[in-house]
Design a protein around this motif. Structure first.
Motif, PDB file in Angstrom:
ATOM      1  N   ILE A 176       0.880  -1.170   0.000  1.00  0.00           N
ATOM      2  CA  ILE A 176       0.000   0.000   0.000  1.00  0.00           C
ATOM      3  C   ILE A 176       0.914   1.214   0.000  1.00  0.00           C
ATOM      4  CG2 ILE A 176      -1.820   1.269   1.200  1.00  0.00           C
ATOM      5  CD1 ILE A 176      -2.676  -1.582   0.285  1.00  0.00           C
ATOM      6  N   ARG A 177       0.717   2.079  -0.985  1.00  0.00           N
ATOM      7  CA  ARG A 177       1.592   3.248  -1.095  1.00  0.00           C
ATOM      8  C   ARG A 177       0.825   4.429  -1.676  1.00  0.00           C
ATOM      9  NH1 ARG A 177       2.540   4.069  -6.320  1.00  0.00           N
ATOM     10  NH2 ARG A 177       2.591   2.325  -7.779  1.00  0.00           N
ATOM     11  N   GLU A 178       1.438   5.617  -1.550  1.00  0.00           N
ATOM     12  CA  GLU A 178       0.847   6.807  -2.135  1.00  0.00           C
ATOM     13  C   GLU A 178       0.846   6.682  -3.656  1.00  0.00           C
ATOM     14  OE1 GLU A 178       1.544  11.402  -1.403  1.00  0.00           O
ATOM     15  OE2 GLU A 178       2.419  10.182   0.197  1.00  0.00           O
ATOM     16  N   MET A 179      -0.210   7.148  -4.269  1.00  0.00           N
ATOM     17  CA  MET A 179      -0.285   7.139  -5.729  1.00  0.00           C
ATOM     18  C   MET A 179       0.632   8.243  -6.258  1.00  0.00           C
ATOM     19  SD  MET A 179      -3.642   7.631  -8.169  1.00  0.00           S
ATOM     20  CE  MET A 179      -4.112   5.956  -8.570  1.00  0.00           C
ATOM     21  N   ARG A 180       1.431   7.906  -7.260  1.00  0.00           N
ATOM     22  CA  ARG A 180       2.307   8.890  -7.884  1.00  0.00           C
ATOM     23  C   ARG A 180       1.519   9.730  -8.898  1.00  0.00           C
ATOM     24  NH1 ARG A 180       5.527   4.073  -8.595  1.00  0.00           N
ATOM     25  NH2 ARG A 180       4.915   4.222 -10.784  1.00  0.00           N
ATOM     26  N   LYS A 181       1.984  10.952  -9.131  1.00  0.00           N
ATOM     27  CA  LYS A 181       1.293  11.852 -10.070  1.00  0.00           C
ATOM     28  C   LYS A 181       1.135  11.221 -11.447  1.00  0.00           C
ATOM     29  CE  LYS A 181       2.240  16.302  -8.061  1.00  0.00           C
ATOM     30  NZ  LYS A 181       2.582  17.686  -8.279  1.00  0.00           N
ATOM     31  N   ASP A 182       2.137  10.491 -11.894  1.00  0.00           N
ATOM     32  CA  ASP A 182       2.048   9.888 -13.225  1.00  0.00           C
ATOM     33  C   ASP A 182       1.013   8.754 -13.271  1.00  0.00           C
ATOM     34  OD1 ASP A 182       4.006   8.351 -11.647  1.00  0.00           O
ATOM     35  OD2 ASP A 182       4.386   7.243 -13.491  1.00  0.00           O
ATOM     36  N   GLU A 183       0.527   8.345 -12.109  1.00  0.00           N
ATOM     37  CA  GLU A 183      -0.494   7.298 -12.036  1.00  0.00           C
ATOM     38  C   GLU A 183      -1.913   7.859 -11.909  1.00  0.00           C
ATOM     39  OE1 GLU A 183       2.147   3.801  -9.897  1.00  0.00           O
ATOM     40  OE2 GLU A 183       1.223   5.341  -8.620  1.00  0.00           O
TER      41      GLU A 183
ATOM     42  N   SER B  86      -5.257  20.194  -5.838  1.00  0.00           N
ATOM     43  CA  SER B  86      -5.701  20.765  -4.572  1.00  0.00           C
ATOM     44  C   SER B  86      -4.917  20.146  -3.418  1.00  0.00           C
ATOM     45  CB  SER B  86      -7.199  20.487  -4.375  1.00  0.00           C
ATOM     46  OG  SER B  86      -7.575  20.804  -3.045  1.00  0.00           O
ATOM     47  N   LYS B  87      -4.668  20.950  -2.407  1.00  0.00           N
ATOM     48  CA  LYS B  87      -3.969  20.434  -1.220  1.00  0.00           C
ATOM     49  C   LYS B  87      -4.793  19.379  -0.493  1.00  0.00           C
ATOM     50  CE  LYS B  87      -5.692  23.932   1.950  1.00  0.00           C
ATOM     51  NZ  LYS B  87      -5.367  24.911   2.973  1.00  0.00           N
ATOM     52  N   HIS B  88      -6.083  19.312  -0.809  1.00  0.00           N
ATOM     53  CA  HIS B  88      -6.964  18.341  -0.162  1.00  0.00           C
ATOM     54  C   HIS B  88      -6.968  16.975  -0.858  1.00  0.00           C
ATOM     55  CE1 HIS B  88      -8.507  21.608   2.281  1.00  0.00           C
ATOM     56  NE2 HIS B  88      -8.766  22.280   1.184  1.00  0.00           N
ATOM     57  N   ASP B  89      -6.371  16.869  -2.043  1.00  0.00           N
ATOM     58  CA  ASP B  89      -6.379  15.613  -2.798  1.00  0.00           C
ATOM     59  C   ASP B  89      -5.385  14.617  -2.204  1.00  0.00           C
ATOM     60  OD1 ASP B  89      -8.194  16.845  -4.462  1.00  0.00           O
ATOM     61  OD2 ASP B  89      -6.816  17.081  -6.150  1.00  0.00           O
ATOM     62  N   ARG B  90      -5.874  13.401  -1.969  1.00  0.00           N
ATOM     63  CA  ARG B  90      -5.056  12.301  -1.443  1.00  0.00           C
ATOM     64  C   ARG B  90      -5.396  11.042  -2.218  1.00  0.00           C
ATOM     65  NH1 ARG B  90      -4.369  16.146   1.435  1.00  0.00           N
ATOM     66  NH2 ARG B  90      -3.705  16.321   3.561  1.00  0.00           N
ATOM     67  N   ALA B  91      -4.395  10.223  -2.512  1.00  0.00           N
ATOM     68  CA  ALA B  91      -4.668   8.947  -3.193  1.00  0.00           C
ATOM     69  C   ALA B  91      -3.617   7.918  -2.814  1.00  0.00           C
ATOM     70  CB  ALA B  91      -4.692   9.138  -4.706  1.00  0.00           C
ATOM     71  N   PHE B  92      -4.079   6.698  -2.623  1.00  0.00           N
ATOM     72  CA  PHE B  92      -3.213   5.563  -2.320  1.00  0.00           C
ATOM     73  C   PHE B  92      -3.595   4.411  -3.221  1.00  0.00           C
ATOM     74  CE2 PHE B  92      -3.335   8.167   1.425  1.00  0.00           C
ATOM     75  CZ  PHE B  92      -2.004   8.216   1.816  1.00  0.00           C
ATOM     76  N   VAL B  93      -2.628   3.554  -3.505  1.00  0.00           N
ATOM     77  CA  VAL B  93      -2.887   2.376  -4.324  1.00  0.00           C
ATOM     78  C   VAL B  93      -2.445   1.120  -3.587  1.00  0.00           C
ATOM     79  CG1 VAL B  93      -2.690   3.585  -6.524  1.00  0.00           C
ATOM     80  CG2 VAL B  93      -0.660   2.506  -5.547  1.00  0.00           C
TER      81      VAL B  93
END
Length: 157
Positions: free
Chosen positions: A5-12, A53-60
């Motif tokens: 489980i990790r943070e989603m990268r911008k390119d993803e 946005s500073k509020h955007d969060r994503a994990f994969v």
């Protein structure tokens, strides 16, 4: 099965299109909608300009190098909107990886991140018939309001 489980990268971020489509609940026996359904304004709310946005969060969730699930949150005027301070989230696991605890692990990672970032609550909208309602209740979400088809659920962080 090796799950990371990790943070989603911008390119993803473009993968959010596919995961948004996968997150659409389709009742048993119903026909799948065309993928173009994600272009509707109410669904675009979940992904358009994601990361700006500073509020955007994503994990994969990655299994043996393959991204099999995603969870993402932002403050948006979506189906699960509660107020302008509460992020709403979406979660999606590829069908063949459901029921293995990956969704629960992704959800916990997101909630921990949002709590440590100072958010007080997180919300979501879920169809009442969706099996994921059990996961949300088990995680501590409660129904804030409902309509004929769906619950708006919230968890206090």
């Amino acid at each position: 099965m090796n799950t990371i489980i990790r943070e989603m990268r911008k390119d993803e971020y473009p993968l959010l299109d596919d995961f948004l489509y996968e997150s659409i609940y389709i009742p048993e026996g119903e026909k799948l909608p065309p993928k173009s359904i994600i272009n509707s304004p109410e669904l675009q709310e979940y992904i358009v300009g994601f990361g700006n946005s500073k509020h955007d969060r994503a994990f994969v969730a990655e299994v043996d190098g393959k991204i099999v699930g995603a969870v993402w949150a932002r403050i948006m005027n979506d189906y699960g909107h509660v107020d302008d301070d509460t992020p709403s989230f979406a979660i999606s696991i590829l069908k063949e990886y459901r029921g293995l605890g990956i969704g629960t692990t992704l959800l916990k990672k997101l909630l921990l991140n949002l709590k440590s970032s100072g958010y007080a609550n997180v919300s979501l909208s879920v169809q009442k018939a969706n099996y994921a309602v059990k996961m949300y209740r088990k995680a501590g979400f409660h129904v804030l309001r409902e309509n004929e088809e769906e619950y708006i659920m919230v968890i206090e962080l």
